[in-house]
Design a protein around this motif. Structure first.
Motif, PDB file in Angstrom:
ATOM      1  N   ASP A 189     -23.227   9.151 -11.572  1.00  0.00           N
ATOM      2  CA  ASP A 189     -22.847   8.886 -12.969  1.00  0.00           C
ATOM      3  C   ASP A 189     -23.426   9.950 -13.897  1.00  0.00           C
ATOM      4  O   ASP A 189     -22.799  10.328 -14.888  1.00  0.00           O
ATOM      5  CB  ASP A 189     -23.358   7.509 -13.412  1.00  0.00           C
ATOM      6  CG  ASP A 189     -22.879   6.400 -12.493  1.00  0.00           C
ATOM      7  OD1 ASP A 189     -21.714   6.452 -12.084  1.00  0.00           O
ATOM      8  OD2 ASP A 189     -23.674   5.497 -12.176  1.00  0.00           O
ATOM      9  N   HIS A 217     -26.752   0.211 -20.746  1.00  0.00           N
ATOM     10  CA  HIS A 217     -26.095   1.307 -20.043  1.00  0.00           C
ATOM     11  C   HIS A 217     -27.141   2.380 -19.746  1.00  0.00           C
ATOM     12  O   HIS A 217     -27.427   3.240 -20.585  1.00  0.00           O
ATOM     13  CB  HIS A 217     -24.961   1.862 -20.906  1.00  0.00           C
ATOM     14  CG  HIS A 217     -24.129   2.890 -20.208  1.00  0.00           C
ATOM     15  ND1 HIS A 217     -23.808   2.801 -18.864  1.00  0.00           N
ATOM     16  CD2 HIS A 217     -23.543   4.035 -20.661  1.00  0.00           C
ATOM     17  CE1 HIS A 217     -23.061   3.854 -18.529  1.00  0.00           C
ATOM     18  NE2 HIS A 217     -22.893   4.605 -19.596  1.00  0.00           N
ATOM     19  N   THR A 222     -28.034   7.981 -20.673  1.00  0.00           N
ATOM     20  CA  THR A 222     -26.606   7.911 -21.004  1.00  0.00           C
ATOM     21  C   THR A 222     -26.312   8.543 -22.355  1.00  0.00           C
ATOM     22  O   THR A 222     -25.204   9.015 -22.601  1.00  0.00           O
ATOM     23  CB  THR A 222     -26.080   6.463 -20.957  1.00  0.00           C
ATOM     24  OG1 THR A 222     -26.908   5.625 -21.768  1.00  0.00           O
ATOM     25  CG2 THR A 222     -26.063   5.953 -19.543  1.00  0.00           C
ATOM     26  N   ASP A 273     -22.081   9.813 -22.822  1.00  0.00           N
ATOM     27  CA  ASP A 273     -21.069   8.766 -22.663  1.00  0.00           C
ATOM     28  C   ASP A 273     -20.671   8.219 -24.036  1.00  0.00           C
ATOM     29  O   ASP A 273     -21.532   7.936 -24.864  1.00  0.00           O
ATOM     30  CB  ASP A 273     -21.609   7.638 -21.776  1.00  0.00           C
ATOM     31  CG  ASP A 273     -21.612   8.025 -20.302  1.00  0.00           C
ATOM     32  OD1 ASP A 273     -21.133   9.140 -19.991  1.00  0.00           O
ATOM     33  OD2 ASP A 273     -22.076   7.236 -19.473  1.00  0.00           O
ATOM     34  N   ILE A 296     -27.169   3.119 -13.657  1.00  0.00           N
ATOM     35  CA  ILE A 296     -26.454   4.350 -13.321  1.00  0.00           C
ATOM     36  C   ILE A 296     -27.187   5.175 -12.258  1.00  0.00           C
ATOM     37  O   ILE A 296     -28.402   5.120 -12.155  1.00  0.00           O
ATOM     38  CB  ILE A 296     -26.190   5.214 -14.577  1.00  0.00           C
ATOM     39  CG1 ILE A 296     -27.518   5.587 -15.234  1.00  0.00           C
ATOM     40  CG2 ILE A 296     -25.276   4.510 -15.568  1.00  0.00           C
ATOM     41  CD1 ILE A 296     -27.409   6.899 -15.937  1.00  0.00           C
ATOM     42  N   SER A 341     -27.146   2.009 -25.502  1.00  0.00           N
ATOM     43  CA  SER A 341     -27.296   3.321 -24.886  1.00  0.00           C
ATOM     44  C   SER A 341     -28.777   3.519 -24.580  1.00  0.00           C
ATOM     45  O   SER A 341     -29.638   2.888 -25.181  1.00  0.00           O
ATOM     46  CB  SER A 341     -26.793   4.427 -25.814  1.00  0.00           C
ATOM     47  OG  SER A 341     -27.746   4.724 -26.805  1.00  0.00           O
TER      48      SER A 341
END
Lengths: 450, 431
Positions: free
Chosen positions: A95, A58, A128, A133, A91, A124
Motif C-alpha cells: 500500500d 487509515h 497515509t 492518499d 496498511i 489519516s
C-alpha cells in the motif's frame, strides 16, 4: 479548493488570549525530551465517543493496535458500542508503494455492510498522509454511495501535539457534520457540551441536574454523543466548553457562523460544579432559570457537605501534588481544596496560558506551578511533605517509590470524579489510599538489612 | 494436519490484536540494562507504546521519541531529530545504550538511519522496524539481531560453560528467568538477550528509574561471542542465533520452537544432560517433572472435553497449542497476528492470520479463549471461558510473573486452563 483545514490557522487561534505573544504551536515537541500524544491521538479523543459511528484508522498498526478499547468513555447508545472497537486498514508495504486508496474504499464498504454505522470517521495517519492518499475524495464518493456522512479527519501524528489534533477533530466535525440536519424541536434552553468525553461517566454526574433545570443537551462533542445530534448542533443557544481549550476554535467558528455564544467551565469539585451551573443559567439569560439554579445549588451543596463530613477529619492537614493537564490543572485542585486538602503544586506544562492564570488563582502564592512535572513532582513531594499524588497512570510509580497515596485522575481512571457525587467518589478513593497500611509495610527493611 | 490460511482476505482489521514492529523493538531494548529506547517517528507512536507497556507491566517505562513534526517529516533525513534527541536525552540521564528504532513515517520518506547512527558519538544500536511490515514478534527479533550484529565482538575461542539464551517476544520476565534457572541448574553461566527477567519483573527498586534497570549489560552483550552454545526459543529467533554464530563459527546452536509441555522440556533436559555428561537432572527438576505428569492426568478430564480458541503471536500459539494438545485439548481455531512459517506446525484444526472479528464469526467452534485483554469483551459477549495471555493484559496485575513454561509452569498452566474450562461449563449449565 482543498478541504483540509489550515494548520497555521488553527495554531493561530484568535480566541486564545495569549496568541499575540506566541509564534509557534502550543506544546511544540522537543526531540528526545517529549512525552504526550500526537495529533492523531488528539483527534481520536475528541471524536471517539460517538458510539454510533465507526472510527476507521487509515494507517499502519501502531496507531490503533495499541490504543483501541483504552478509553473508559461511556455511552447509553443501545446498539453495539463502536467506540470500543478497533477498525484499521493496517496498511502494508504494498500500500505504501502503490497507494492505500483502494483498500480504504473497500474497508469503508465493508464497515457499512457489516456494522451500518450512522457515520464513518476516516483518520489519516503519518504514513497515509505522506503517501498522499486522497481521503477527501474517497469520503465524498463513499458518502454518496452509502448515504451517511463520511468524515475525513486530517490529523496525522506528525502535524503536532494531541492538543492540535483535538482541534483538527473539532474542525472535521464542523466541516462535515454540524449544520447538516435540523432538530425536530428546539427549546430556549438548548446547549451543546463541547469537550466532555464522558470518561467513566463524568457527564452523568451532572446531566440529571441540567435535566431537572429544564436545560436540554442538544448535542455533545462527543461524550455519549450521537451523530444525528451533532449534525443539529448549530441550533443550540449556548456552547459549553467542559474540558481544556483545545476546541476553542470550533466554538469561535460556531459563534461566527451560527451566532452561538460559548462559555468555558469545569464540573470537578463542589465550587466549580456550582459555578458551572450558574454560568450556564446566567448565559442562557432567563431570570426564572437563574433562580431555580441557585435553589438547586443550595440543595445539592447542603447534601454534599453532609456526606463529606466524615472525610474532613481524614483530610485535615493533608497536602497533595497534582500532575495533570488542561483545565484539570486547576479544577481538580479546587476540588481537593473543597475536601480540605492543601494543594502544594500543580502541573501547568500541558495547560494554556488561561489555565495557568487560573491555576495561580486557585493555588495562591505558595502553590508551585510545575513546568516540568516529570522532574519536579518527586522533589516537591519531599520538600513539601506531600501525602498524596494525583496524576495519570504513568506517575503512579513516583508515588509508589515515594511511599505516598496515589489517585489516577486521567484517562485510565476507573471511577468518575465529576459533579457533586463524583467528589464523593474522589473523597472515598483518597481516604482508602491514605489509610492503607501498605505504604508503611513495603518500606519495612528486610531482616538481613541493617 | 491443520487447515492453514496465510493471507488475510478482508481489506481491514476489525478489533485487531496485532501489535506493531516498533513496539516489539522497544520491548527488546528494555531487556538491556540502563538503555533508552528511542523511537524515530511522530511522538504518538512512542506515547501510545509507553502507556501500553506501563499498564501491562505495572512498571515505569523509559522510552523517548524523536518527535518528528511536519516540516521535518518532509524535508529532513532524520539527521536533525535523531542527533538532537541524543543530545536532549543525555542532558537528563546517562544511558549505557540508545536503542534507535523506526516507525512507518521515516521509513516512508526513506531516512538513512544507519548513516545518521554513524554521525552520533554515543553507544547506539539502530534497527529498521517500519510498522507497515511484520509485527510485534518480528520487531523484537530484528532488534535482537541488530544488537548482535552491531555490538557483539567477533571471537575465535569458546567458553563451553557460557550459554546464550535468545527468548522470543511473548515470554514474560519470569519465564525467561525460569529458563535461565533451569539451564543454570546444570552448571552453565546463562546470559539472555534480551533479558526482561531482571528489568521488567515487577521488582521494587531503590529509586524511580529514568532508564531501564536490570537486563543484560551492554558489556555483556559485547562479550557474547565466546559462548560455547546458543539456545534460541521461538522460530522468530533463528536469525538472531545465525547472526551470533557469524561472530564465532565455533559456537554451537540448538533451537527450540518453544519450551512448553512435557516433550519440549524433556528435549531441553536431554540436551543439557548430553552437554554436561550428567547422569540425571537436579532433584528439583525431577520433582517438577513428576508434578507436571500428575497435572496432565488431573487436568485431562476437563481439558479433554474443551474446544479452544488461541489468539497470539505465532511463537506463542505454537507453544500453547502443543501444551493443550498433549492433554487432549482441542484447539479448533488458532488466530495469529501475522503470517509465519511457524503456522504450518501449529497443533490446531484451523489456523488463520486475522483479528478478533474473525474470532467472533467462528464463535460456534470453541468454548474457551486464550488470548489478550481484548478477548475479555469477546468472551463476555459470546459467553466463553477465558484465560488471559499475551500483550496487553491491562485488567489483571501480575503479568510479569505468569509462567507457563517447562515442567513447573506447564503444571500451573494446565491447572489454570482446566479450572477456567470447568467454571465456564458450570456457568453455562446454570444459565
Amino acid at each position: 479548493m482543498s478541504q483540509k483545514p489550515k494548520i497555521k490557522d488553527l495554531l493561530n487561534e484568535s480566541a486564545c488570549a495569549h496568541n499575540k505573544t506566541k509564534k509557534v504551536a502550543c506544546n511544540a515537541p522537543t526531540p528526545g525530551a517529549t512525552t504526550g500524544g500526537c495529533a492523531f491521538e488528539g483527534a481520536q479523543i475528541s471524536l471517539f465517543p460517538y458510539a454510533d459511528a465507526a472510527h476507521l484508522v487509515h494507517g499502519p498498526m501502531t496507531c490503533i493496535g495499541s490504543s483501541w478499547e483504552t478509553r473508559a468513555t461511556q455511552t447509553d447508545w443501545p446498539g453495539r458500542d463502536l467506540t470500543q472497537m478497533g477498525f484499521t486498514t493496517d496498511i502494508n508495504l504494498n500500500d505504501v508503494v502503490f497507494s492505500g486508496e483502494e483498500k480504504l474504499r473497500d474497508a469503508i464498504d465493508y464497515i457499512m455492510a457489516n456494522y451500518a454505522p450512522q457515520a464513518v470517521f476516516v483518520y489519516s495517519t503519518c504514513v497515509t498522509a505522506m503517501i498522499g492518499d486522497d481521503l477527501d475524495l474517497i469520503c465524498k464518493q463513499a458518502a454518496e454511495k452509502h448515504g451517511v456522512p463520511m468524515v475525513p479527519v486530517h490529523a496525522p501524528g506528525f502535524v503536532g501535539s494531541k492538543n492540535l489534533g483535538s482541534r483538527l477533530g473539532g474542525e472535521a466535525a464542523l466541516r462535515h457534520l454540524i449544520g447538516t440536519r435540523e432538530p425536530e424541536t428546539t427549546t430556549p434552553f438548548d446547549i451543546n457540551l463541547i469537550g466532555e468525553y464522558n470518561v467513566t461517566g463524568d457527564m452523568w454526574q451532572y446531566a440529571h441536574l441540567l435535566d431537572e433545570l429544564g436545560i436540554r443537551v442538544l448535542a455533545t462533542l462527543s461524550g455519549n454523543g450521537r451523530i444525528a445530534d451533532i449534525r443539529c448542533a448549530h441550533r443550540a443557544k449556548l456552547n459549553v466548553i467542559v474540558c481544556a481549550k483545545s476546541l476553542i476554535s470550533l466554538t469561535r467558528k460556531m459563534q461566527e457562523q451560527y451566532g452561538i455564544l460559548s462559555i468555558s467551565l469545569s464540573f470537578y469539585g463542589k465550587r466549580d460544579t456550582s459555578n458551572g451551573l450558574l454560568a450556564i443559567a446566567t448565559a442562557l439569560g432567563d431570570a426564572d432559570l437563574l433562580k431555580r439554579t441557585k435553589q438547586l445549588i443550595v440543595r445539592e451543596e447542603a447534601l454534599l457537605d453532609e456526606k463529606l463530613k466524615p472525610y474532613r477529619r481524614v483530610f485535615a492537614g493533608k497536602k497533595a501534588v497534582l500532575n495533570t493537564g488542561g483545565n484539570k490543572t486547576w479544577s481538580i485542585a479546587a476540588a481537593l481544596q473543597d475536601l480540605g486538602i492543601e494543594v502544594v503544586a500543580t502541573a501547568v506544562k500541558k495547560a494554556t496560558e488561561d489555565d495557568r492564570e487560573k491555576a495561580r488563582q486557585v493555588l495562591g502564592e505558595d502553590g508551585v506551578l510545575m513546568m516540568n512535572p516529570g522532574a519536579e513532582q518527586a522533589r516537591l513531594i519531599d520538600e513539601r511533605g506531600a501525602h498524596l499524588l494525583l496524576a495519570g497512570g504513568r506517575s503512579l510509580y513516583t508515588a509508589i517509590k515515594k511511599g505516598i497515596a496515589f489517585a489516577d485522575v486521567n484517562q485510565e481512571k476507573k471511577k468518575s470524579y465529576g459533579g457533586y457525587s463524583g467528589l464523593l467518589n474522589l473523597a472515598e478513593d483518597l481516604k482508602n489510599s491514605l489509610e492503607n497500611p501498605v505504604f508503611k509495610l513495603v518500606a519495612r527493611r528486610a531482616p538481613w538489612q541493617k | 494436519m491443520a487447515e492453514v490460511i496465510h493471507k488475510r482476505v478482508k481489506p481491514l482489521q476489525v478489533n485487531p490484536f496485532k501489535l506493531s514492529q516498533p513496539m516489539g523493538a522497544t520491548l527488546a531494548f528494555m531487556g538491556v540494562d540502563n538503555c533508552m529506547p528511542l523511537m524515530h517517528g511522530a511522538q504518538g507512536c512512542t506515547s501510545l507504546t509507553k502507556v501500553f507497556f506501563t499498564r501491562h507491566f505495572c512498571e515505569p517505562i523509559a522510552i523517548q521519541t524523536t518527535a518528528v513534526t511536519d516540516a521535518l517529516a518532509v524535508l529532513d533525513g532524520g539527521d536533525y531529530s535523531i542527533v538532537e534527541s541524543v543530545k536532549n536525552i543525555c542532558k537528563k540521564v546517562t544511558p549505557s545504550l540508545i536503542g534507535l528504532h523506526t516507525t512507518g513515517l521515516p521509513e516512508t520518506k526513506g531516512d538513512d538511519i544507519a548513516g545518521v547512527a554513524k554521525k552520533v558519538d554515543f553507544p547506539l544500536v539502530y534497527v529498521n522496524t517500519p510498522d507497515y511490515e511484520g509485527g510485534f514478534e518480528s520487531g523484537w527479533a530484528l532488534t535482537c539481531k541488530a544488537m548482535i550484529e552491531q555490538l557483539v565482538a567477533p571471537a575465535t575461542r569458546v567458553n563451553d560453560n557460557k550459554l546464550v539464551l535468545l527468548p522470543h517476544v511473548s515470554l514474560q520476565p519470569i519465564e525467561v528467568e525460569k529458563i535461565k534457572d533451569f539451564i543454570e541448574s546444570f552448571g552453565f553461566n546463562v546470559l539472555a538477550l534480551p533479558d526482561l527477567s531482571s528489568s521488567l519483573d515487577g521488582h521494587l527498586g531503590e529509586k524511580q528509574a529514568a532508564l531501564s534497570s536490570g537486563g543484560i549489560a551492554v558489556e555483556e552483550i559485547k562479550a557474547l561471542g565466546d559462548a560455547g552454545l546458543v539456545i534460541s526459543v521461538g522460530d522468530s529467533m533463528q536469525a538472531s542465533a545465525g547472526a551470533l554464530q557469524k561472530k564465532n563459527p565455533l559456537m554451537r546452536h540448538q533451537h527450540f520452537s518453544h519450551l512448553q509441555g512435557l516433550e519440549a522440556t524433556d528435549a531441553l533436559a536431554e540436551l543439557l544432560l548430553a552437554e554436561t555428561g550428567f547422569s540425571g537432572p537436579p532433584l528439583m527438576l525431577a520433582r517438577w517433572r513428576q508434578r507436571l505428569q500428575d497435572a496432565m492426568l488431573d487436568s485431562h478430564f476437563s481439558l479433554g472435553q474443551t474446544r479452544f480458541l488461541v489468539v497470539a503471536e505465532p511463537d506463542q500459539i505454537a507453544a500453547i497449542c502443543q501444551a493443550l494438545y498433549d492433554v487432549g485439548g482441542k484447539v479448533t481455531v488458532a488466530i495469529s497476528s501475522v503470517d509465519s512459517p511457524q503456522l504450518e506446525k501449529i497443533r490446531a484444526k484451523k489456523v488463520l492470520v486475522g483479528d478478533l472479528e474473525d474470532a467472533e464469526q467462528l464463535a460456534a467452534d470453541y468454548d474457551l479463549i486464550i488470548g489478550n485483554f481484548h478477548c475479555e469483551a469477546l468472551a463476555h459477549r459470546l459467553h466463553k471461558g477465558l484465560v488471559l495471555r499475551g500483550f496487553p493484559n491491562w485488567e489483571q496485575v501480575g503479568n510479569p510473573l505468569k509462567n507457563d513454561l517447562l515442567y513447573e509452569g506447564g503444571a500451573y498452566f494446565l491447572f489454570e486452563c482446566a479450572n477456567a474450562a470447568t467454571l465456564m461449563r458450570a456457568h453455562l449449565a446454570a444459565s
